[in-house]
Design a protein around this motif. Structure first.
Motif, short mmCIF file in Angstrom:
data_model
loop_
_atom_site.label_atom_id
_atom_site.label_comp_id
_atom_site.label_asym_id
_atom_site.label_seq_id
_atom_site.Cartn_x
_atom_site.Cartn_y
_atom_site.Cartn_z
N GLY A 190 31.79 -9.10 26.93
CA GLY A 190 32.21 -9.72 25.68
C GLY A 190 32.08 -8.82 24.47
O GLY A 190 32.80 -8.99 23.49
N GLY A 191 31.14 -7.88 24.51
CA GLY A 191 30.91 -7.01 23.35
C GLY A 191 30.46 -7.78 22.12
O GLY A 191 30.83 -7.45 20.99
N LEU A 192 29.64 -8.79 22.33
CA LEU A 192 29.17 -9.64 21.22
C LEU A 192 28.53 -8.81 20.11
O LEU A 192 27.69 -7.95 20.37
CB LEU A 192 28.15 -10.65 21.76
CG LEU A 192 27.47 -11.54 20.72
CD1 LEU A 192 28.47 -12.49 20.08
CD2 LEU A 192 26.34 -12.33 21.36
N GLY A 195 26.71 -11.74 13.93
CA GLY A 195 27.57 -12.45 12.98
C GLY A 195 28.74 -13.14 13.63
O GLY A 195 29.38 -13.99 13.02
N GLN A 196 29.04 -12.79 14.89
CA GLN A 196 30.13 -13.49 15.58
C GLN A 196 29.67 -14.88 16.02
O GLN A 196 28.48 -15.20 15.97
CB GLN A 196 30.57 -12.67 16.81
CG GLN A 196 31.37 -11.43 16.43
CD GLN A 196 32.01 -10.78 17.66
OE1 GLN A 196 31.42 -10.76 18.73
NE2 GLN A 196 33.21 -10.24 17.48
N SER A 197 30.63 -15.68 16.48
CA SER A 197 30.30 -17.04 16.90
C SER A 197 30.50 -17.21 18.40
O SER A 197 31.39 -16.60 19.00
CB SER A 197 31.17 -18.05 16.14
OG SER A 197 32.53 -17.65 16.20
N GLN A 212 20.14 -18.57 23.88
CA GLN A 212 18.99 -17.73 23.50
C GLN A 212 19.42 -16.29 23.21
O GLN A 212 18.99 -15.68 22.23
CB GLN A 212 17.96 -17.72 24.63
CG GLN A 212 17.24 -19.04 24.82
CD GLN A 212 16.23 -18.94 25.95
OE1 GLN A 212 16.59 -18.90 27.13
NE2 GLN A 212 14.97 -18.88 25.61
N LEU A 213 20.26 -15.74 24.11
CA LEU A 213 20.66 -14.33 23.96
C LEU A 213 21.52 -14.15 22.71
O LEU A 213 21.33 -13.20 21.94
CB LEU A 213 21.45 -13.88 25.20
CG LEU A 213 20.68 -13.86 26.53
CD1 LEU A 213 21.64 -13.63 27.69
CD2 LEU A 213 19.61 -12.77 26.51
N ALA A 214 22.48 -15.05 22.53
CA ALA A 214 23.40 -14.92 21.40
C ALA A 214 22.66 -15.11 20.07
O ALA A 214 22.88 -14.38 19.10
CB ALA A 214 24.53 -15.93 21.53
N HIS A 215 21.75 -16.07 20.05
CA HIS A 215 20.97 -16.31 18.83
C HIS A 215 20.13 -15.08 18.49
O HIS A 215 20.07 -14.64 17.33
CB HIS A 215 20.10 -17.55 19.01
CG HIS A 215 19.23 -17.85 17.83
ND1 HIS A 215 19.73 -18.14 16.58
CD2 HIS A 215 17.88 -17.89 17.71
CE1 HIS A 215 18.74 -18.34 15.74
NE2 HIS A 215 17.60 -18.20 16.39
#
Ligand SMILES: NC(=O)c1ccc[n+]([C@@H]2O[C@H](COP(=O)([O-])OP(=O)(O)OC[C@H]3O[C@@H](n4cnc5c(N)ncnc54)[C@H](OP(=O)(O)O)[C@@H]3O)[C@@H](O)[C@H]2O)c1
Length: 375
Positions: A190-192, A195-197, A212-215
């Motif tokens: 995904g290359g998150l 600031g992305q959603s 958890q990871l994204a936060h």
């Protein structure tokens, strides 16, 4: 060494408990013939049931490692296998890809591990690094080959990953499939970026890891669930907005409103055919959908796929991940001191109840079996 011999996991001979173990012939008396306490998928009408058995232990091959398993976590995949939903011939196999434990003994040529090391199994025992190859499907633990739901397992030395020191074995047992799938989906493919959603569907194992990871990575996380209580927990873990998909069946509209008519950058798509159309409507132009799950079934989506084209969406099929990704994820987890969310722990002798709890869908995060319990 041929991959097949490296992956001689737990040995095929099995017998039921007690008196059916044959007496040891005198000429084999010097070989260690103790028994191993395992669960197996036993055929039961059109499905399977869990059967506890004793198998005969064998001496280790030169590149094999014997691991005393301490904890095993369940994934929806294990529910699929038990209930024969994907028609996989798992009869006689030891269930579950995800387990942690301690190295008890190593073969004569093992270089990577020593007795006492804390380790986790690798979902794809032979996918060490690089892009995915179809041959890795021949060595998925708890599917094509024996898994981790046993007191002791024998694996190739190259099928293990070191347990992060700050985690308990109960926590670590949740990483090999659910954690790694979320990690590959968000970061590797995904290359998150901060600031992305990110939209997480439901509050099962993969989705709570994704939250958890994204936060931790500084993303704005949106979570759906059938339960307001679970959504409150998700908010407490950093979700910026939550949507009950039962009371808001048109949840994609709520996602659009919550993102000021923009849509999200990433969808962690664990629902499958029943949610995919709404996931396409929830994603922003140029966004990314990580196609992961089949919670609503295995059929084709009823929807036109044209929105993917019209929005220039990236669609990535995700299947767990490699050992290199696993190690990279562990560094990330340690850096952010992320502790997996364990919903409930069942003792080893209650493994069937743990499967029932997973099937109920009442859990938030992971369901774990404490294999180190004595019974
Ligand atoms: N491709 C891969 O590598 C990979 C790896 C792991 C898992 N998977 C797949 O991903 C899916 C999730 O696996 P898991 O182990 O995380 O499952 P799980 O822990 O059993 O998750 C169950 C939860 O999913 C949610 N859910 C069910 N139906 C839903 C729907 N229609 N819309 C939104 N959420 C729904 C529910 O959350 P609420 O109770 O909050 O509603 C339910 O509690 C499964 O299909 C699994 O096979 C794939």
């Amino acid at each position: 060494m041929a991959v097949g011999s490296a992956l001689r996991t737990i040995y095929p001979f099995s017998s039921t408990f007690g008196p059916l173990v044959p007496p040891t012939p005198p000429h084999l008396k010097t070989i260690n013939m103790s028994t191993i306490d395992v669960y197996e998928f036993a055929p039961s009408a059109d499905t399977f049931r869990l059967e506890r058995k004793h198998r005969t232990s064998q001496p280790l091959g030169p590149h094999e490692v014997r691991v005393d398993v301490t904890a095993v976590s369940l994934n929806y995949r294990d529910h699929i296998a038990l209930n024969n939903l994907a028609k996989r011939p798992v009869g006689g196999k030891i269930p579950c890809s995800d387990g942690a434990g301690v190295v008890a003994e190593v073969g004569s040529d093992v270089k990577l591990w020593k007795a006492g090391d804390r380790v986790m199994g690798s979902f794809f025992a032979t996918w060490r690094d690089g892009p995915f190859l179809m041959k890795y499907h021949q060595h998925d633990l708890g599917g094509t080959v024996d898994g981790m739901l046993a007191k002791s397992v024998t694996l190739a030395e190259t099928a293990l990953v070191a347990t992060p020191g700050y985690l308990t074995d109960i926590e670590a047992s949740t990483l090999p499939c659910a954690g790694l799938t979320a990690y590959q989906a968000l970061f590797v493919r995904g290359g998150l970026a901060s600031g992305q959603s990110v939209l997480c569907l439901g509050t099962g194992g993969v989705s709570v890891f994704a939250l958890q990871l994204a936060h931790a990575a500084g993303a704005q996380v949106y979570v759906t669930s059938s339960s307001d209580e679970k959504l409150t927990r998700a908010k407490g873990m950093g979700a910026v907005a939550t949507i009950n998909y039962r009371t808001h069946p048109e949840w994609q509209k709520a996602v659009f409103e919550a993102t000021s008519q923009r849509g999200v950058d990433h969808v962690v798509e664990v629902g499958g055919p029943g949610t995919f159309e709404k996931s396409m409507q929830s994603v922003t132009a140029g966004g990314h959908i990580a196609l992961i799950g089949v919670l609503t079934g295995f059929g084709p989506p009823a929807a036109s796929l044209f929105p993917l084209v019209a929005k220039n969406v990236r669609l990535n099929g995700i299947y767990v991940g490699s050992q290199a990704m696993f190690q990279e994820m562990n560094r990330f987890l340690e850096e952010y001191q992320i502790h997996p969310v364990v919903d409930r722990v069942f003792p080893y002798h209650e493994a069937p109840r743990a499967f029932e709890h997973l099937a109920s869908g009442n859990h938030f995060g992971k369901v774990v079996i404490d294999v180190a319990t004595s019974e």
